[in-house]
Scaffold this motif. Structure first.
Motif, mmCIF file in Angstrom:
data_model
loop_
_atom_site.group_PDB
_atom_site.id
_atom_site.type_symbol
_atom_site.label_atom_id
_atom_site.label_comp_id
_atom_site.label_asym_id
_atom_site.label_seq_id
_atom_site.Cartn_x
_atom_site.Cartn_y
_atom_site.Cartn_z
ATOM 1 N N LEU A 1 38.657 37.926 38.220
ATOM 2 C CA LEU A 1 38.471 38.755 39.408
ATOM 3 C C LEU A 1 37.026 38.682 39.896
ATOM 4 C CD1 LEU A 1 39.905 40.797 41.306
ATOM 5 C CD2 LEU A 1 39.021 42.608 39.828
ATOM 6 N N GLU A 2 36.065 38.672 38.961
ATOM 7 C CA GLU A 2 34.662 38.570 39.355
ATOM 8 C C GLU A 2 34.342 37.190 39.917
ATOM 9 O OE1 GLU A 2 32.130 41.113 39.430
ATOM 10 O OE2 GLU A 2 34.135 41.994 39.481
ATOM 11 N N MET B 1 44.279 31.281 40.957
ATOM 12 C CA MET B 1 45.269 30.578 40.129
ATOM 13 C C MET B 1 45.226 31.059 38.686
ATOM 14 S SD MET B 1 44.861 26.740 41.764
ATOM 15 C CE MET B 1 45.878 25.914 40.561
ATOM 16 N N LEU B 2 44.031 31.374 38.198
ATOM 17 C CA LEU B 2 43.915 31.893 36.830
ATOM 18 C C LEU B 2 44.337 33.349 36.747
ATOM 19 C CD1 LEU B 2 40.515 30.288 35.773
ATOM 20 C CD2 LEU B 2 42.765 29.720 34.850
ATOM 21 N N LEU B 3 44.004 34.112 37.782
ATOM 22 C CA LEU B 3 44.259 35.554 37.760
ATOM 23 C C LEU B 3 45.733 35.875 37.576
ATOM 24 C CD1 LEU B 3 42.956 38.389 38.183
ATOM 25 C CD2 LEU B 3 43.498 38.138 40.602
ATOM 26 N N ASN C 1 45.347 39.268 29.491
ATOM 27 C CA ASN C 1 44.281 39.978 28.796
ATOM 28 C C ASN C 1 43.341 40.553 29.844
ATOM 29 O OD1 ASN C 1 41.356 39.943 27.601
ATOM 30 N ND2 ASN C 1 42.707 40.014 25.815
ATOM 31 N N LEU C 2 42.942 41.821 29.698
ATOM 32 C CA LEU C 2 42.144 42.484 30.723
ATOM 33 C C LEU C 2 40.736 41.905 30.833
ATOM 34 C CD1 LEU C 2 43.127 46.258 30.431
ATOM 35 C CD2 LEU C 2 43.959 44.515 32.015
ATOM 36 N N LEU C 3 40.192 41.370 29.735
ATOM 37 C CA LEU C 3 38.867 40.753 29.826
ATOM 38 C C LEU C 3 38.933 39.485 30.674
ATOM 39 C CD1 LEU C 3 35.918 40.772 29.041
ATOM 40 C CD2 LEU C 3 36.520 39.545 26.933
ATOM 41 N N LEU C 4 39.972 38.675 30.450
ATOM 42 C CA LEU C 4 40.160 37.488 31.282
ATOM 43 C C LEU C 4 40.436 37.879 32.729
ATOM 44 C CD1 LEU C 4 42.303 35.126 29.011
ATOM 45 C CD2 LEU C 4 39.878 34.950 29.567
ATOM 46 N N ALA D 1 32.920 49.377 42.114
ATOM 47 C CA ALA D 1 34.321 49.279 41.701
ATOM 48 C C ALA D 1 34.439 48.555 40.359
ATOM 49 C CB ALA D 1 35.131 48.558 42.781
ATOM 50 N N SER D 2 33.647 47.491 40.171
ATOM 51 C CA SER D 2 33.693 46.740 38.910
ATOM 52 C C SER D 2 33.225 47.601 37.746
ATOM 53 C CB SER D 2 32.830 45.479 39.010
ATOM 54 O OG SER D 2 33.361 44.580 39.939
ATOM 55 N N GLY D 3 32.155 48.380 37.968
ATOM 56 C CA GLY D 3 31.653 49.244 36.905
ATOM 57 C C GLY D 3 32.674 50.276 36.474
ATOM 58 N N LEU D 4 33.312 50.925 37.450
ATOM 59 C CA LEU D 4 34.324 51.921 37.117
ATOM 60 C C LEU D 4 35.527 51.276 36.426
ATOM 61 C CD1 LEU D 4 34.201 54.050 40.387
ATOM 62 C CD2 LEU D 4 33.338 54.699 38.132
#
Length: 487
Positions: free
Chosen positions: A137-138, A122-124, A129-132, A170-173
């Motif tokens: 996503l995490e 729901m938040l995604l 903002n990419l940080l949010l 994937a998260s690191g990249l």
């Protein structure tokens, strides 16, 4: 100072739009308290409370879905958000009704984790903002890693670790790509990234590299090849209700966010043909998914490869990118969700009766004709045959792609169109494998399946919706037509 006070008051006033999320968070903590009180008992009480909470969240959504930008542009409420949130809530409620979930439903942690995926989704779909985006996503990803292990067996732990390792990579990249975008744009806001693209500032190969690294996170959540390797093991080892849930909600949320990303950043203006790359991924994903599914003997593993192929179909809507393409994508996503939930519900029903492999279903269609009919309808819907909504969904998607090809003329689009049709034909061979075993193969077992009134009603409703979305597709299209999908 007065300006600061005004900003604080504006932020406080904006919290009203997060009423559904606040309701969800409070209710989730109440579920944890119920778990402390009842331990692993009172499953019916926890399910009733969860369904009641989902109803409250639905009411909150209806009161708070006012289009606009909030929190200084960090969150954006669009008409699509008002459509997606109820969709996520309905899918969550359906997953709580799965037949083999009694042991899971007794655990308050299970309800809590499902609701955390719902919160993340729901938040995604609202963030600008990419940080949010990364944080939400995490929230979905880490919760999914935990839920895959909820069978608490060796196979589940192995699949969960594999899922976690690929997810961490994937998260690191993706984070590295985001850091490059921050260095180029000076901000992680989508509007600032859009200004960088629209101004045509020279960044050499850095911006395409940043975007490619960022896209890896998108590909992972959509299980697009080659970021699909975690999917078959996770689907086979995880609890069936969990697998059904993570095959739908995170994917649809990421698709909606990416459509918003393309629109806000004006990604189509960049001198970098990202659509050709996504077209190639769609083709590869469809072939990998469909060809790999042909040799599967386990129904859940087969559905894992099926989901990879369907992800390849879904991103066609993003490649087209116009109003019709996004409408076709959302129609496909909704119909796919219904078909997938029905398929996994039946698989859960089979597992509850002790049928683990596809060959174990031999002769079952003759013993339970109604069950056999329901299986046939859902399988041909997943294959995209009439008279089901799966056919309507693929027809809309290919029509949108053909119209886009006629207007733009890119050669890779005609390859995507032709090979997409070929993959639809290939998928028939494995989707019809289950009906073939149920009706043609002789039964070698005396085991039968108990098809209760509850199970029959739920599956009948799913089949009815699948058929209705073919014969009365205009009902869903009229709902979608009320929303503005133009990028």
């Amino acid at each position: 100072m007065s300006s600061l006070n005004e900003q604080i008051q504006a932020i406080i006033g904006d919290f009203g739009v997060l009423l559904p999320e606040a309701t969800l968070i409070v209710g989730s903590f109440i579920l944890i308290i119920l778990q402390l009180i009842f331990k692993d008992k009172a499953g019916a009480t926890k399910v009733t409370f969860s369904l009641f909470l989902l109803g409250l969240i639905s009411l909150a959504v209806s009161y708070s879905s006012v289009s606009g930008e909030y929190f200084g542009g960090l969150i954006s409420i669009t008409p699509v958000v008002g459509l997606a949130k109820p969709f996520f809530i309905v899918v969550t409620g359906f997953v709580l009704l799965f037949p083999k979930g009694e042991d899971l439903l007794k655990r308050g942690e299970y309800h809590f984790l499902l609701l955390m995926i719902l919160l993340g989704a729901m938040l995604l779909i609202q963030v600008n903002n990419l940080l949010l985006f990364y944080l939400t996503l995490e929230l979905i990803s880490i919760t999914s890693y935990i839920l895959i292990n909820f069978n608490f067996d060796r196979k589940g732990f192995e699949a969960g670790i594999k899922y976690l390792l690929f997810g961490a990579m994937a998260s690191g990249l993706m984070l590295y790509g985001m850091s490059l975008m921050y260095g180029l744009a000076g901000s992680l806001d989508l509007i600032a990234i859009g200004d960088l693209i629209s101004n045509g500032q020279s960044s050499g190969l850095w911006l395409p590299l940043a975007l490619m690294l960022f896209f890896i996170g998108i590909w992972f959540k959509l299980a697009l090849a080659p970021m699909h390797i975690w999917s078959p093991d996770a689907y086979e080892a995880g609890p069936t209700p969990v697998v059904a849930y993570i095959s739908i909600v995170p994917k649809v949320a990421v698709l909606i966010f990416f459509a918003q990303f393309v629109s806000t950043t004006q990604l189509n203006a960049i001198d970098f043909d990202w659509k050709m790359i996504f077209s190639g991924l769609a083709i590869v994903s469809m072939f990998v998914g469909n060809l790999s599914a042909l040799n599967q003997s386990n129904a859940k593993r087969m559905m894992a490869y099926s989901s990879i192929a369907h992800s390849g179909m879904l991103i066609i809507g993003l490649i087209v990118g116009d109003s019709f393409g996004l409408q076709a994508m959302l129609f496909y996503a909704i119909v796919y969700a219904v078909m997938n939930l029905g398929a996994f519900y039946l698989i859960d029903l089979f597992q509850k009766a002790g049928f683990e492999e596809i060959k174990d279903l031999a002769g079952l269609g003759r013993k339970s004709p109604w069950l056999g009919v329901f299986v046939v309808v859902i399988m041909i819907a997943l294959a995209g045959l009439p008279p089901t909504g799966g056919f309507t969904a693929k027809l809309l998607m290919f029509t949108a792609l053909w119209e886009y090809y006629q207007s733009e003329g890119y050669q890779y689009l005609i390859w995507l169109f032709g090979l997409g049709l070929l993959n639809t034909a290939i998928s028939l061979f494995f989707y019809l494998k289950i009906p073939y075993y149920m009706f043609v193969y002789p039964s070698e077992s005396e085991k039968n399946i108990k098809f209760s009134l509850k199970d029959g009603t739920i599956v009948a409703v799913v089949v009815f919706i699948v058929l209705l979305s073919f014969f009365k597709a205009d009902l869903l299209l009229n709902v979608l037509n009320q929303f503005n999908f133009a990028l």
